[in-house]
Structures are given as structure tokens and as C-alpha cells.
Design an enzyme around this catalytic site. Structure first.
Site, mmCIF file in Angstrom:
data_model
loop_
_atom_site.group_PDB
_atom_site.id
_atom_site.type_symbol
_atom_site.label_atom_id
_atom_site.label_comp_id
_atom_site.label_asym_id
_atom_site.label_seq_id
_atom_site.Cartn_x
_atom_site.Cartn_y
_atom_site.Cartn_z
ATOM 1 N N ASP A 246 0.832 -1.215 0.000
ATOM 2 C CA ASP A 246 0.000 0.000 0.000
ATOM 3 C C ASP A 246 0.862 1.259 0.000
ATOM 4 O O ASP A 246 0.345 2.358 -0.213
ATOM 5 C CB ASP A 246 -0.965 0.020 1.196
ATOM 6 C CG ASP A 246 -0.257 -0.195 2.518
ATOM 7 O OD1 ASP A 246 0.428 -1.220 2.654
ATOM 8 O OD2 ASP A 246 -0.374 0.659 3.413
ATOM 9 N N ASN A 247 2.156 1.097 0.238
ATOM 10 C CA ASN A 247 3.062 2.241 0.186
ATOM 11 C C ASN A 247 3.913 2.232 -1.078
ATOM 12 O O ASN A 247 4.938 2.909 -1.146
ATOM 13 C CB ASN A 247 3.971 2.260 1.423
ATOM 14 C CG ASN A 247 3.191 2.579 2.690
ATOM 15 O OD1 ASN A 247 2.133 3.177 2.632
ATOM 16 N ND2 ASN A 247 3.716 2.159 3.828
HETATM 17 P P1 AMP Z 1 1.146 3.945 6.771
HETATM 18 O O1 AMP Z 1 1.955 2.776 7.174
HETATM 19 O O2 AMP Z 1 1.370 5.213 7.552
HETATM 20 O O3 AMP Z 1 1.236 4.198 5.314
HETATM 21 O O4 AMP Z 1 -0.394 3.581 7.127
HETATM 22 C C1 AMP Z 1 -0.974 2.324 6.901
HETATM 23 C C2 AMP Z 1 -2.486 2.467 6.935
HETATM 24 O O5 AMP Z 1 -2.918 2.924 8.218
HETATM 25 C C3 AMP Z 1 -3.066 3.428 5.915
HETATM 26 O O6 AMP Z 1 -4.307 2.922 5.504
HETATM 27 C C4 AMP Z 1 -3.207 4.695 6.727
HETATM 28 O O7 AMP Z 1 -4.181 5.550 6.179
HETATM 29 C C5 AMP Z 1 -3.637 4.140 8.071
HETATM 30 N N1 AMP Z 1 -3.293 5.025 9.195
HETATM 31 C C6 AMP Z 1 -2.073 5.239 9.756
HETATM 32 N N2 AMP Z 1 -2.150 6.109 10.770
HETATM 33 C C7 AMP Z 1 -3.447 6.459 10.882
HETATM 34 C C8 AMP Z 1 -4.174 7.328 11.762
HETATM 35 N N3 AMP Z 1 -3.575 8.002 12.734
HETATM 36 N N4 AMP Z 1 -5.511 7.436 11.557
HETATM 37 C C9 AMP Z 1 -6.122 6.773 10.570
HETATM 38 N N5 AMP Z 1 -5.509 5.933 9.731
HETATM 39 C C10 AMP Z 1 -4.187 5.776 9.874
HETATM 40 MG MG MG Z 2 0.689 4.341 3.738
#
Ligand code: AMP
Ligand code: MG
Length: 479
Positions: A246-247
Site C-alpha cells: 500500500d506504500n
Molecule cells: P502507513 O503505514 O502510515 O502508510 O499507514 C498504513 C495504513 O494505516 C493506511 O491505511 C493509513 O491511512 C492508516 N493510518 C495510519 N495512521 C493512521 C491514523 N492516525 N488514523 C487513521 N488511519 C491511519
Molecule cells: Mg501508507
């Protein structure tokens, strides 16, 4: 253009309702500007004095809207640490629309449909980190999203320790992820998957639009762009830290900067993400993980493209697409204009020598960029000079096969090997000051980020070796 002149379009909203959900930004309390990025403003045609318009902070805070703006969050899935995680989506990112091909998005604007019990917020430290590093990568010639500005606030959020919430406005030519394709594949919406592929081709691979074999060619080009991206990361010593699917950007950009690092001393197995105990996303593993992520993408495209053809392409990725991209990057770093068979061995031997020499990765290449046969400057920066001695003899021999002059080589290398990179300890210092209301170091680092190859005498100290106690800092995802 002023904020009144910017008109947004919403191409993503032409897709079916399953692709996104409408969102409502929840404003932060007492928002204030931390930094504005004039170079990113230029991209969307925004006058740099927009920073003096109080509505700029309101724009980031969601209390002022540009014409044509429609707030929505994108739906996607993804494999996290090797496991399918189901529906993820923009949990805290809200898209506002696009201008000049750049999609504007605020990160940290509150819960969305995809927030999954989290608060939709982003803490000040990680927001400053994303704001600065996306810009630094861009100026290093590495495809990346960018950021227009960042605001802080008095809204407290539950982190460990408690932090103030911030919002970064990010810009990207595409926010489509490998995980967006995975979502429609795993939920068996094959017609939607096809619509997504057509959308992505139009947005990020428009030269393929009228090609009958466009889906396969699109897949092939995603491989090529991913290879280039990861090769550039390896070349500059960048560790993304959380290469979940997803990243991974379908357009080959660096996205979602979280627990990243730029290498200090060269440590091949360096892990920047505290939660990554096994080192799945270590520096050394990034090329392998990119391959694994591409195989997940291939799986999700199996209703559109012949599996056999994708398997062959993936085999090529491992055999030569990635290795050639990497060799190309390293040859440039080494000032080698020709491509010779033994270069692979020269590069491998270099990495072993750097590891043994305990030398700062960036400083090594910058010093090598002025190499004129005198080895002492390189010995001086190494803890263990003997370790690079043998390699330098190989390098001398290899240079003798070049036809370019020493001056030409040095000039090219000084434009390839940065003097200034943003190391984690510098970002930590900027964050500490920002928490006290002093944003001067954020500004200084933004300046350094946009001049990686220049000699800036007033900032010489930022080009020095990382202080011992600040080397190899690691970060967690929960921010
Ligand atoms: P990341 O690893 O930061 O790219 O996030 C992984 C997933 O978790 C993605 O779907 C983000 O949108 C979600 N996510 C991370 N932090 C938050 C947060 N504080 N509130 C809502 N969704 C989050
Ligand atoms: Mg992400």
C-alpha cells in the site's frame, strides 16, 4: 495565481463510488504555519506570496476550499509485512482535487471511512519528517511526492508520548498504489480493476493509451520505474522503512515517508523501522522486497494480463531490469562513463569495503568525487583505511579504461553525489526546536533539501559525519 485563481479538477471521482468515499476535514485547534514550500507552489502555479494570505493555513486546515475542490479519500488494500491486510485506504488523508496534474492532499485531517479505529491525525514530528524528506528526495533526482506546506496546532493526540497534531499538504501526480489494484482483485471486482488500469494508464502512462497491448506494457513500465526508483534509493543510501504494497506507488514515486533513514556509516543490513525486527525492509532487502511487491501486483492483475507473460517479466526484473538499473546508478556515482563486464564485481567489492571501513556513505562518495590519485582524503574519513585500500587499486585500474578526463569525471560525480542529505539526527533537532515554536531549522533543512549538490559554506557543518551518539537512529510507524 492567488488562492482565488486556483481551480481544481477531480478526475479520480469519475471512477465508481467503490474507489473512494467523501470525507469531511476536521479542523485542528489554533492552527499556525510551520513552513511553506515555494518550489512546490510553483508546480501548481501558486504565487509564493500566497503564504502571506491567512487563508493558506485555513486551506491546509480544511476551513477554506479552493474552487472545484471536493474532499475524498481513496480506497485501497495491501500486503503489510508480507500478509494481506484487507481494506486499508486513506485513513487520515483527504484529497482535494488536482491542478496541473498534481493531486492536492492533506494528511492528518481527521478520521475517514478508512480510519479503522485510528484518529485520522498525524503527529508534528512525523509530519515534519515527511515534509522535508519528500522535498529532499525530489531534488536528489529521485521520483517522489512533494509537499506544499505544513501547519501545526494545539490539538493534542494520543501517541507515546502525547503529541500535537499537524497537517502536511502533499502533492503527487498519482496517489494510486499497488494496493489499490489489490483491493479490486481480492474483492473480485474485475470490471473495476480494468477501469482502474485504464485510469492509471491515462494518468501516469498516457503514451500507452491507444496501444492494444497496453495492460502488459503498463505492467512492464511499472517494473522499469520501480527498478529505477529502488536503484536510486540504494544509490543515495535511502531506506524507506515500510515498503508495504500500500506504500508502493504505481507511478514509481516515493510515497508515504514514515520511519525512513539516510544511511550514516554504510551498514548494508541497516533497519530504520523499529517495528521491523526481522529486517524485511532493511537497506539490503529493498531490491528483493520490490520484486516481492511486484509479484503481488502481478497477482492482482491476473484478470487483465496473461500470467505467463508477467512471470517472464518478473524473472527479467530479478535477472537484469533491476541489476541494470542499479549498475547504472552506481556507475554514475563512481564517474564511470563506460559499461564494462567487471563493474558488477567492482561495485560489490566497494560495498564490502565500505562496510569494513566504517565510513559515512555520503561523505565517501563526495570525497571520491574529488579523487585525483591521492588516497589520503579517503583514508582520513575511514575508521579502517586498510579496508578501502584494495578497492581503490581496483578503482584506479578501472578508471584507466575510461576516455573521459579526470576533470570531466569529477564534475559529473559532484553533480551525482550529494554534499547535503537530511540525516535523521538533523530532523530530530529541527523537530525539538519546532516543538518550542522555532521553525528556523525546518527552513534551513528545506534549503539544504533543495541544494544537495551545492557548496554552501554557511551550512558546512551539516555535511560533516553524524555525531557518534546520533548514528543509526530508528523510528516507529505509529505517528
Ligand atoms: P502507513 O503505514 O502510515 O502508510 O499507514 C498504513 C495504513 O494505516 C493506511 O491505511 C493509513 O491511512 C492508516 N493510518 C495510519 N495512521 C493512521 C491514523 N492516525 N488514523 C487513521 N488511519 C491511519
Ligand atoms: Mg501508507
Amino acid at each position: 495565481m492567488t488562492l482565488d485563481d486556483l481551480k481544481l479538477e477531480n478526475p479520480y471521482l469519475c471512477l465508481d463510488a467503490e474507489f473512494y468515499s467523501t470525507s469531511t476535514p476536521e479542523p485542528l485547534d489554533d492552527p499556525y504555519l510551520i513552513s511553506f514550500n515555494p518550489k512546490a507552489a510553483e508546480r501548481i502555479g501558486l504565487d509564493t506570496d500566497a503564504v502571506n494570505d491567512s487563508r493558506f493555513v485555513s486551506l491546509l486546515n480544511g476551513t477554506f476550499s479552493l474552487e472545484g475542490s471536493r474532499a475524498y479519500s481513496m480506497c485501497y488494500a495491501g500486503h503489510q509485512f508480507g500478509h494481506f491486510a484487507g481494506r486499508l485506504g486513506d485513513g487520515r488523508a483527504i484529497n482535494l482535487g488536482s491542478i496541473n496534474g498534481w493531486h492536492l492532499q492533506t494528511k492528518g485531517s481527521g478520521e475517514t471511512l478508512y480510519a479503522r479505529m485510528a484518529d485520522g491525525r498525524a503527529a508534528l514530528p512525523s509530519s515534519i519528517r515527511e515534509y522535508l524528506m519528500s522535498e529532499a528526495l525530489f531534488h536528489l533526482g529521485i521520483p517522489s511526492t512533494r509537499a506544499l506546506g505544513i501547519i501545526g496546532s494545539k490539538t493534542k493526540i494520543l501517541r507515546s508520548p502525547i503529541e500535537y497534531a499537524a497537517i502536511v499538504m502533499r502533492l503527487s501526480p498519482s496517489w494510486v498504489r499497488f494496493g489499490t489494484f489489490e483491493y479490486f482483485h481480492y474483492f473480485k471486482a474485475h470490471d473495476k480493476l480494468k477501469a482502474l488500469a485504464e485510469y492509471t494508464i491515462k494518468e501516469s502512462y498516457p503514451h500507452l493509451l491507444d496501444d492494444e497491448d497496453r495492460f502488459f506494457k503498463f505492467f512492464s513500465e511499472v517494473l522499469a520505474r520501480t527498478a529505477k526508483l529502488v536503484a536510486l534509493w540504494q544509490g543515495v543510501g535511502f531506506v524507506h522503512g515500510v515498503m508495504n504494497t500500500d506504500n508502493m506507488s504505481i507511478a514509481g514515486l516515493t510515497i508515504d515517508l514514515g520511519p525512513y533513514a539516510m544511511l550514516d556509516d554504510f551498514r548494508y543490513g541497516f533497519i530504520s523501522n523499529k517495528s521491523d525486527r526481522a529486517g524485511r525492509y532493511s537497506y539490503a532487502e529493498q531490491p528483493n522486497v520490490s520484486y516481492w511487491n511486484l509479484t503481488m501486483l502481478a497477482k492482482s492483475l491476473s484478470s487483465l494480463i496473461d500470467d505467463k507473460r508477467m512471470e517472464e517479466k518478473l524473472a527479467d526484473y530479478g535477472a537484469f531490469i533491476y541489476p541494470n538499473a542499479y549498475a547504472g546508478v552506481m556507475r554514475q556515482k563512481l564517474g564511470l562513463f563506460k559499461s564494462l563486464d567487471n563493474d558488477k564485481m567492482l561495485i560489490e567489492q566497494l560495498l564490502r569495503s565500505l562496510q569494513d571501513a566504517y565510513v559515512d556513505y555520503t561523505i565517501f562518495f563526495r570525497t571520491l568525487s574529488r579523487y585525483d590519485g591521492d588516497k589520503s582524503p579517503l583514508y582520513d574519513i575511514s575508521m579502517n583505511p586498510v579496508a578501502i585500500d584494495a578497492w581503490l587499486s581496483l578503482y584506479d585500474e578501472r578508471l584507466s579504461k575510461e576516455t573521459h578526463t579526470q576533470v570531466q569525471r569529477q564534475e559529473a560525480m559532484l553533480k551525482t553525489n550529494p554534499k547535503y542529505i537530511l540525516k535523521n539526527y538533523m530532523l530530530e533537532e529541527a523537530i525539538i526546536l519546532a516543538k518550542r515554536g522555532d521553525f528556523s531549522l525546518v527552513e534551513t533543512l528545506l534549503t539544504l533539501a533543495s541544494h544537495p549538490y551545492d557548496e554552501l559554506p554557511e551550512y558546512e557543518h551539516f555535511a560533516k559525519e553524524t555525531p557518534e551518539e546520533h548514528k543509526n537512529l530508528t523510528f516507529s510507524c505509529s505517528s
